[in-house]
Design a protein around this motif. Structure first.
Motif, PDB file in Angstrom:
ATOM      1  N   PRO A   4       0.815  -1.218   0.000  1.00 24.57           N
ATOM      2  CA  PRO A   4       0.000   0.000   0.000  1.00 24.57           C
ATOM      3  C   PRO A   4       0.846   1.264   0.000  1.00 24.57           C
ATOM      4  O   PRO A   4       1.833   1.370   0.727  1.00 24.57           O
ATOM      5  N   ASP A   5       0.451   2.218  -0.849  1.00 23.73           N
ATOM      6  CA  ASP A   5       1.089   3.539  -0.898  1.00 23.73           C
ATOM      7  C   ASP A   5      -0.051   4.550  -0.955  1.00 23.73           C
ATOM      8  O   ASP A   5      -0.553   4.892  -2.019  1.00 23.73           O
ATOM      9  N   ILE A   6      -0.456   5.018   0.224  1.00 19.73           N
ATOM     10  CA  ILE A   6      -1.681   5.819   0.357  1.00 19.73           C
ATOM     11  C   ILE A   6      -1.325   7.290   0.582  1.00 19.73           C
ATOM     12  O   ILE A   6      -0.424   7.616   1.373  1.00 19.73           O
ATOM     13  N   PHE A   7      -2.048   8.159  -0.106  1.00 21.74           N
ATOM     14  CA  PHE A   7      -1.843   9.600   0.041  1.00 21.74           C
ATOM     15  C   PHE A   7      -3.156  10.238   0.499  1.00 21.74           C
ATOM     16  O   PHE A   7      -4.177  10.135  -0.193  1.00 21.74           O
ATOM     17  N   VAL A   8      -3.122  10.876   1.671  1.00 16.58           N
ATOM     18  CA  VAL A   8      -4.305  11.546   2.226  1.00 16.58           C
ATOM     19  C   VAL A   8      -4.058  13.045   2.186  1.00 16.58           C
ATOM     20  O   VAL A   8      -2.991  13.526   2.603  1.00 16.58           O
ATOM     21  N   ARG A   9      -5.055  13.787   1.701  1.00 12.38           N
ATOM     22  CA  ARG A   9      -4.910  15.238   1.544  1.00 12.38           C
ATOM     23  C   ARG A   9      -6.113  15.930   2.157  1.00 12.38           C
ATOM     24  O   ARG A   9      -7.255  15.550   1.884  1.00 12.38           O
ATOM     25  N   CYS A  10      -5.865  16.917   2.998  1.00 10.75           N
ATOM     26  CA  CYS A  10      -6.938  17.720   3.602  1.00 10.75           C
ATOM     27  C   CYS A  10      -6.827  19.135   3.069  1.00 10.75           C
ATOM     28  O   CYS A  10      -5.761  19.772   3.150  1.00 10.75           O
ATOM     29  N   PHE A  11      -7.934  19.657   2.533  1.00 12.64           N
ATOM     30  CA  PHE A  11      -7.905  20.987   1.918  1.00 12.64           C
ATOM     31  C   PHE A  11      -9.318  21.568   1.958  1.00 12.64           C
ATOM     32  O   PHE A  11     -10.280  20.882   2.325  1.00 12.64           O
ATOM     33  N   THR A  12      -9.430  22.827   1.614  1.00  9.95           N
ATOM     34  CA  THR A  12     -10.737  23.478   1.545  1.00  9.95           C
ATOM     35  C   THR A  12     -11.064  23.806   0.096  1.00  9.95           C
ATOM     36  O   THR A  12     -10.177  24.111  -0.702  1.00  9.95           O
ATOM     37  N   ALA A  13     -12.354  23.734  -0.218  1.00 14.85           N
ATOM     38  CA  ALA A  13     -12.846  24.082  -1.551  1.00 14.85           C
ATOM     39  C   ALA A  13     -14.155  24.833  -1.376  1.00 14.85           C
ATOM     40  O   ALA A  13     -15.182  24.216  -1.091  1.00 14.85           O
ATOM     41  N   GLY A  14     -14.098  26.140  -1.464  1.00 15.67           N
ATOM     42  CA  GLY A  14     -15.296  26.940  -1.224  1.00 15.67           C
ATOM     43  C   GLY A  14     -15.729  26.839   0.224  1.00 15.67           C
ATOM     44  O   GLY A  14     -14.948  27.102   1.141  1.00 15.67           O
ATOM     45  N   ASP A  15     -16.968  26.427   0.432  1.00 15.38           N
ATOM     46  CA  ASP A  15     -17.512  26.306   1.783  1.00 15.38           C
ATOM     47  C   ASP A  15     -17.306  24.915   2.372  1.00 15.38           C
ATOM     48  O   ASP A  15     -17.889  24.593   3.415  1.00 15.38           O
ATOM     49  N   TYR A  16     -16.493  24.095   1.728  1.00 15.78           N
ATOM     50  CA  TYR A  16     -16.325  22.717   2.170  1.00 15.78           C
ATOM     51  C   TYR A  16     -14.902  22.440   2.650  1.00 15.78           C
ATOM     52  O   TYR A  16     -13.929  22.955   2.097  1.00 15.78           O
ATOM     53  N   LEU A  17     -14.837  21.620   3.681  1.00 17.67           N
ATOM     54  CA  LEU A  17     -13.570  21.030   4.084  1.00 17.67           C
ATOM     55  C   LEU A  17     -13.518  19.647   3.444  1.00 17.67           C
ATOM     56  O   LEU A  17     -14.445  18.852   3.592  1.00 17.67           O
ATOM     57  N   CYS A  18     -12.443  19.374   2.734  1.00 15.57           N
ATOM     58  CA  CYS A  18     -12.366  18.135   1.952  1.00 15.57           C
ATOM     59  C   CYS A  18     -11.205  17.267   2.432  1.00 15.57           C
ATOM     60  O   CYS A  18     -10.131  17.778   2.760  1.00 15.57           O
TER      61      CYS A  18
END
Length: 313
Positions: free
Chosen positions: A225-239
């Motif tokens: 497994p080679d997993i990439f997790v990304r936390c970011f905002t897009a407009g009014d959403y937390l993604c």
């Protein structure tokens, strides 16, 4: 005719016994020619020269009119038999699906228990013991989350209890546990690309959704497994997006993977156990938060699932 319920149209003809040609008829000769089914001649017994025959209309419409009751009854019986057959086949496949789910469920529940057993059996040095205990605690959390998922799916609805919590702290904790679990060959990486620290949502559901996405990424990885997790905002959403480099999803199944109990047919992906309810459960969580779950995938290359939750409720 009436006594024996014979309702086919007919004409009666008087014929010459010698020539078998009509002498007279109850209707015109032109009409009587269309009546092809003929009875045996019945001599009149007066002079032996004349007899009677009955001609019946042999057209399909006439026969169907006469057989209408029997045809309707037969069709009704056939329809009932088809419905019974469909119900039997549906029941058989449903029982088979339930049996497979129970088998998969027992396998999924056995994993954290087996891990905890290994922890108890090994108990190495203090530092290593501390790390194993942390993973063991996380495995217990996963087991509880799995039970919560099953109960939620059974109810077909989800009740959320929003609270304010630190997304970064939650994700860091999840990443730490998976780093320990994936040692020594697998790896998982988190990139936090937003200044958003706090969010108001159901913490348990949010955690469950992230864990499900990461578990799927690990499960469907074609190698280590080679997993990439990304936390970011897009407009009014937390993604939060989870990307793997696994088997991917064929394009024709992308719109169906969030359906309850849907699983991609064997042979299209690696053979993995599961209930086919994880992604539908994540969709329920997103919908309950007025958010969304999206996917992009390239078959045999990998997939990215993105959970988007409103930043403010």
């Amino acid at each position: 005719m009436a006594k024996y319920d014979i309702k086919l149209p007919y004409v009666i003809e008087k014929i010459d016994c010698a020539t078998q040609k009509p002498i007279g008829a109850t209707v015109s000769r032109e009409v009587s020619k269309n009546y092809g089914l003929v009875t045996d001649s019945l001599p009149l017994g007066i002079d032996g020269k004349a007899a009677l025959v009955v001609r019946f209309d042999n057209s399909y419409s006439a026969m169907f009119r006469h057989m209408q009751r029997f045809l309707v009854s037969s069709i009704e019986i056939v329809v009932i038999l088809i419905l019974i057959l469909y119900f039997l086949i549906y029941t058989i496949f449903y029982q088979k699906r339930v049996s497979e789910q129970l088998k998969n469920m027992s396998h999924e529940m056995r994993n954290p228990i087996a891990f905890l057993q290994r922890v108890l059996d090994s108990l190495p040095d203090a530092q290593r013991r501390s790390r194993l205990v942390k993973v063991g605690e996380f495995k217990i959390t996963l087991a509880n989350l799995m039970l919560d998922k099953l109960l939620t799916i059974k109810k077909a609805r989800i009740d959320i209890h929003p609270e304010e919590f630190s997304v970064r702290q939650l994700l860091d904790n999840v990443m730490m546990q998976y780093e320990l679990m994936l040692e020594p060959t697998g790896k998982i990486k988190l990139e936090y690309e937003t200044t958003q620290e706090l969010i108001t949502a159901d913490k348990l559901c949010f955690l469950n959704a992230i864990v499900n996405l990461v578990d799927n990424a690990i499960k469907y990885s074609s190698g280590a497994p080679d997993i990439f997790v990304r936390c970011f905002t897009a407009g009014d959403y937390l993604c939060v997006s989870v990307t793997d480099h696994g088997v991917g999803i064929p394009k024709k199944y992308l719109k169906r993977i969030f359906r309850r109990e849907f699983r991609i047919p064997k042979g299209k992906t690696v053979r993995c156990t599961g209930f086919g309810i994880g992604l539908s459960y994540i969709k329920m969580i997103a919908k309950a938060h007025k958010g969304k779950i999206t996917v992009s995938s390239i078959y045999k290359k990998g997939s990215t699932f993105t959970l988007s939750i409103p930043k403010n409720r």
